[in-house]
Design a protein around this motif. Structure first.
Motif, PDB file in Angstrom:
ATOM      1  N   ASN A  87      -4.283  -5.291  11.171  1.00 31.61           N
ATOM      2  CA  ASN A  87      -5.298  -4.168  11.079  1.00 31.61           C
ATOM      3  C   ASN A  87      -5.798  -3.670  12.344  1.00 31.61           C
ATOM      4  O   ASN A  87      -5.780  -2.433  12.548  1.00 31.61           O
ATOM      5  CB  ASN A  87      -6.552  -4.755   9.685  1.00 31.61           C
ATOM      6  CG  ASN A  87      -7.268  -3.781  10.116  1.00 31.61           C
ATOM      7  OD1 ASN A  87      -6.980  -2.859   8.632  1.00 31.61           O
ATOM      8  ND2 ASN A  87      -8.918  -3.403  10.411  1.00 31.61           N
ATOM      9  N   SER A  88      -5.869  -4.805  13.119  1.00 33.62           N
ATOM     10  CA  SER A  88      -6.800  -3.871  14.886  1.00 33.62           C
ATOM     11  C   SER A  88      -5.197  -3.138  16.036  1.00 33.62           C
ATOM     12  O   SER A  88      -4.786  -1.878  16.013  1.00 33.62           O
ATOM     13  CB  SER A  88      -6.816  -5.156  15.385  1.00 33.62           C
ATOM     14  OG  SER A  88      -8.115  -5.658  15.119  1.00 33.62           O
ATOM     15  N   PHE A  89      -4.094  -3.665  14.499  1.00 32.46           N
ATOM     16  CA  PHE A  89      -2.947  -3.750  15.547  1.00 32.46           C
ATOM     17  C   PHE A  89      -2.670  -2.333  14.946  1.00 32.46           C
ATOM     18  O   PHE A  89      -1.872  -1.055  15.648  1.00 32.46           O
ATOM     19  CB  PHE A  89      -1.445  -4.727  14.977  1.00 32.46           C
ATOM     20  CG  PHE A  89      -0.714  -4.107  15.295  1.00 32.46           C
ATOM     21  CD1 PHE A  89       0.440  -3.745  16.575  1.00 32.46           C
ATOM     22  CD2 PHE A  89       0.566  -3.481  14.106  1.00 32.46           C
ATOM     23  CE1 PHE A  89       1.732  -3.246  16.566  1.00 32.46           C
ATOM     24  CE2 PHE A  89       2.099  -2.481  14.426  1.00 32.46           C
ATOM     25  CZ  PHE A  89       2.620  -3.157  15.247  1.00 32.46           C
ATOM     26  N   ALA A  90      -2.463  -2.401  14.248  1.00 31.46           N
ATOM     27  CA  ALA A  90      -2.371  -0.932  12.920  1.00 31.46           C
ATOM     28  C   ALA A  90      -3.349   0.518  12.952  1.00 31.46           C
ATOM     29  O   ALA A  90      -2.910   1.581  13.537  1.00 31.46           O
ATOM     30  CB  ALA A  90      -2.600  -0.980  11.189  1.00 31.46           C
ATOM     31  N   ALA A  91      -4.807  -0.499  13.883  1.00 29.05           N
ATOM     32  CA  ALA A  91      -5.410   1.468  14.313  1.00 29.05           C
ATOM     33  C   ALA A  91      -4.549   1.878  16.031  1.00 29.05           C
ATOM     34  O   ALA A  91      -4.875   2.493  15.858  1.00 29.05           O
ATOM     35  CB  ALA A  91      -6.807   0.000  13.855  1.00 29.05           C
ATOM     36  N   GLU A  92      -3.948   0.534  16.449  1.00 26.43           N
ATOM     37  CA  GLU A  92      -4.063   1.060  18.027  1.00 26.43           C
ATOM     38  C   GLU A  92      -3.322   1.724  18.162  1.00 26.43           C
ATOM     39  O   GLU A  92      -2.967   2.871  18.404  1.00 26.43           O
ATOM     40  CB  GLU A  92      -3.956  -0.752  19.131  1.00 26.43           C
ATOM     41  CG  GLU A  92      -4.229   0.447  19.596  1.00 26.43           C
ATOM     42  CD  GLU A  92      -4.266  -0.966  21.329  1.00 26.43           C
ATOM     43  OE1 GLU A  92      -3.815  -1.246  22.284  1.00 26.43           O
ATOM     44  OE2 GLU A  92      -5.513  -2.227  20.618  1.00 26.43           O
ATOM     45  N   SER A 108       2.489   3.748   9.910  1.00 31.54           N
ATOM     46  CA  SER A 108       2.987   3.363   8.829  1.00 31.54           C
ATOM     47  C   SER A 108       3.092   1.867   8.351  1.00 31.54           C
ATOM     48  O   SER A 108       3.715   1.655   7.680  1.00 31.54           O
ATOM     49  CB  SER A 108       3.753   4.564   7.894  1.00 31.54           C
ATOM     50  OG  SER A 108       5.067   4.440   8.752  1.00 31.54           O
ATOM     51  N   ARG A 109       4.148   1.409   9.451  1.00 31.28           N
ATOM     52  CA  ARG A 109       4.470  -0.492   9.460  1.00 31.28           C
ATOM     53  C   ARG A 109       3.438  -0.670   8.796  1.00 31.28           C
ATOM     54  O   ARG A 109       2.110  -0.689   8.773  1.00 31.28           O
ATOM     55  CB  ARG A 109       4.657  -0.400  10.344  1.00 31.28           C
ATOM     56  CG  ARG A 109       6.006  -2.332  10.651  1.00 31.28           C
ATOM     57  CD  ARG A 109       5.755  -2.429  12.193  1.00 31.28           C
ATOM     58  NE  ARG A 109       6.363  -1.208  12.874  1.00 31.28           N
ATOM     59  CZ  ARG A 109       7.669  -1.174  12.411  1.00 31.28           C
ATOM     60  NH1 ARG A 109       8.499  -2.092  13.016  1.00 31.28           N
ATOM     61  NH2 ARG A 109       8.225  -0.482  14.064  1.00 31.28           N
ATOM     62  N   TYR A 147      -9.622  -0.545   6.691  1.00 31.39           N
ATOM     63  CA  TYR A 147      -9.543   0.120   6.653  1.00 31.39           C
ATOM     64  C   TYR A 147      -8.122   1.054   6.409  1.00 31.39           C
ATOM     65  O   TYR A 147      -7.139   1.230   6.121  1.00 31.39           O
ATOM     66  CB  TYR A 147      -9.247   1.435   8.244  1.00 31.39           C
ATOM     67  CG  TYR A 147      -9.596   3.030   8.207  1.00 31.39           C
ATOM     68  CD1 TYR A 147     -10.658   3.808   7.643  1.00 31.39           C
ATOM     69  CD2 TYR A 147      -8.456   3.122   9.232  1.00 31.39           C
ATOM     70  CE1 TYR A 147     -10.183   5.361   7.630  1.00 31.39           C
ATOM     71  CE2 TYR A 147      -8.252   4.538   9.421  1.00 31.39           C
ATOM     72  CZ  TYR A 147      -8.844   5.805   8.698  1.00 31.39           C
ATOM     73  OH  TYR A 147      -8.961   7.326   8.833  1.00 31.39           O
ATOM     74  N   PHE A 148      -7.041   0.055   6.878  1.00 32.60           N
ATOM     75  CA  PHE A 148      -5.735   0.363   7.192  1.00 32.60           C
ATOM     76  C   PHE A 148      -5.172  -0.950   5.881  1.00 32.60           C
ATOM     77  O   PHE A 148      -3.704  -1.398   5.927  1.00 32.60           O
ATOM     78  CB  PHE A 148      -4.902  -0.355   8.013  1.00 32.60           C
ATOM     79  CG  PHE A 148      -5.214   0.898   9.228  1.00 32.60           C
ATOM     80  CD1 PHE A 148      -4.211   1.510   9.339  1.00 32.60           C
ATOM     81  CD2 PHE A 148      -6.074   0.746  10.054  1.00 32.60           C
ATOM     82  CE1 PHE A 148      -4.412   2.843  10.286  1.00 32.60           C
ATOM     83  CE2 PHE A 148      -6.244   2.071  10.940  1.00 32.60           C
ATOM     84  CZ  PHE A 148      -5.483   2.819  10.909  1.00 32.60           C
ATOM     85  N   LYS A 149      -6.004  -0.628   4.592  1.00 29.10           N
ATOM     86  CA  LYS A 149      -5.530  -1.630   3.854  1.00 29.10           C
ATOM     87  C   LYS A 149      -4.424  -1.650   3.291  1.00 29.10           C
ATOM     88  O   LYS A 149      -3.552  -2.486   2.233  1.00 29.10           O
ATOM     89  CB  LYS A 149      -6.690  -2.257   2.230  1.00 29.10           C
ATOM     90  CG  LYS A 149      -6.657  -0.611   1.950  1.00 29.10           C
ATOM     91  CD  LYS A 149      -8.133  -0.818   1.127  1.00 29.10           C
ATOM     92  CE  LYS A 149      -8.484   0.741   0.716  1.00 29.10           C
ATOM     93  NZ  LYS A 149      -9.797   0.146  -0.432  1.00 29.10           N
ATOM     94  N   GLU A 150      -3.732  -0.279   3.011  1.00 27.66           N
ATOM     95  CA  GLU A 150      -2.827   0.335   2.048  1.00 27.66           C
ATOM     96  C   GLU A 150      -1.737  -0.314   3.214  1.00 27.66           C
ATOM     97  O   GLU A 150      -0.594  -0.321   2.344  1.00 27.66           O
ATOM     98  CB  GLU A 150      -2.564   1.776   2.139  1.00 27.66           C
ATOM     99  CG  GLU A 150      -3.935   2.334   1.483  1.00 27.66           C
ATOM    100  CD  GLU A 150      -3.706   3.628   0.573  1.00 27.66           C
ATOM    101  OE1 GLU A 150      -2.952   4.506   1.582  1.00 27.66           O
ATOM    102  OE2 GLU A 150      -4.090   4.167   0.224  1.00 27.66           O
TER     103      GLU A 150
END
Length: 380
Positions: free
Chosen positions: A225-230, A234-235, A260-263
């Protein structure tokens, strides 16, 4: 020599089933000099490619014995009766637990211990307290009374010998193998786009791990999730899992609801085994976050599929993966995030891991595993 092989296992797809199907097939195909009596769950017979032979006798064990406690009853009461009836010389028991009465009736037993968790991290063993106590009790006696023990790695042997010093001379290490024909699938195969998993047309990282505490799935999800936020992209993270600890699985689901990036995080349970190789092949990265593992077969499967591997430098995993994987601390989501960024932004590193992965994966074959295991059984 008359050899009984207890290949009954949990009825769901698991590491036990992978081991059992490959080890028994390889042993039987290369030994027509001994007589084998093979016991398999009736619902799992189709998974086993048992060769035909006059020296091979196949027994289907009723589905009602697939549940844990009934399977223990069958193993400890009914199987010994059959062993006596067929005048068995050696019993091969690859499920951590042997029929304990063999010690009394003086029938030799070769047991395989696939799990050191009950002694290293007893609080993390999934299941009820009664089930955990019974498993540990029976496994302790199996370790004590087996004529020979087989373990999956040198680290696994060292850990067990430290706990049970008296087993040093009777414990043999045999690496597991990999079924290369099943995993060599062309990337972006048209068979990949199955309606059941249509969402996987997206780019994704992959983890295959049951929902148990020692697999650190909460930390995995937080790190991704931290990676996706940074990265703000859409990976996806695809987590193929199985609910073996209901309380822990509920914690994971609760955690996902608040992200936040649960999808971007997809959990699939009980996926058909025949889809797994293609799912490996089309992943951008394989992540395995376990801190207690005697082999870590999925890391090697991913390597054979040409996928870079990010895993943990704990337990037997670095012994098996060597320099063909990148490593992170499974208890530290921030370390996972940083390693994901490092690999994601470095094509040279990814390509190096892929090349090394092919070399490393080809070191492990079921032919070698079966030959060594058969030698231990016959020469016990």
């Amino acid at each position: 020599m008359r050899i009984a092989c207890n290949m009954t296992s949990p009825s769901f797809g698991s590491g036990f089933l992978t081991y059992n199907t490959n080890i028994i097939k390889g042993i039987l195909e290369k030994d027509d000099g001994n007589e084998y009596f093979v016991f398999i769950n009736e619902e799992l017979v189709d998974y086993f490619s048992i060769p035909n032979g006059k020296n091979i006798h196949l027994f289907k064990v009723s589905k009602k014995y697939s549940k844990t406690f009934l399977r223990y009853f069958w193993m400890q009461i009914i199987l010994p009766i059959k062993i006596l009836f067929y005048n068995i010389d050696v019993v091969f028991s690859p499920m951590n637990i042997m029929p304990l009465v063999l010690k009394i009736i003086r029938t030799k037993c070769v047991s395989v211990i696939h799990n050191n968790l009950p002694w290293l991290y007893p609080r993390d063993v999934p299941g009820s307290k009664i089930k955990s106590f019974l498993q540990r009790f029976l496994t302790n006696l199996t370790i004590k009374y087996s004529n020979k023990l087989i373990v999956d790695s040198q680290i696994a042997k060292d850990e067990l010998v430290e706990i049970f010093p008296f087993i040093l001379d009777k414990t043999e290490m045999v690496y597991m193998g990999i079924d290369k024909d099943s995993f060599l699938i062309k990337r972006n195969s048209k068979n990949f786009f199955n309606p059941k998993i249509d969402i996987l047309k997206d780019t994704y990282f992959l983890t295959i791990a049951s929902a148990v505490r020692y697999h650190c799935l909460e930390e995995l999800i937080l790190g991704f999730n931290s990676f996706a936020a940074e990265m703000k992209e859409s990976r996806k993270l695809l987590l193929i899992s199985r609910n073996l600890d209901s309380q822990y699985f509920a914690q994971i689901k609760k955690l996902l609801r608040n992200l936040y990036f649960k999808e971007n995080i997809i959990i699939i349970e009980d996926l058909e085994r025949n889809l797994i190789p293609t799912i490996y092949t089309n992943a951008d990265l394989y992540i395995y976050p376990s801190y207690c593992d005697v082999f870590g077969l999925t890391n090697i499967e991913a390597m054979l599929c040409g996928v870079p591997v990010l895993t943990t430098k704990l337990s037997a995993i670095p012994e098996i993966c060597g320099n063909a994987a990148a490593y992170f601390n499974p208890r530290d989501p921030n370390d996972l995030k940083n390693k994901l960024l490092q690999i994601y932004l470095n094509d040279k590193m990814k390509n190096k891991l892929i090349k090394r992965g092919f070399i490393q994966a080809n070191k492990y074959t079921w032919d070698n595993a079966c030959e060594k295991t058969k030698s231990i059984i016959i020469n016990d």
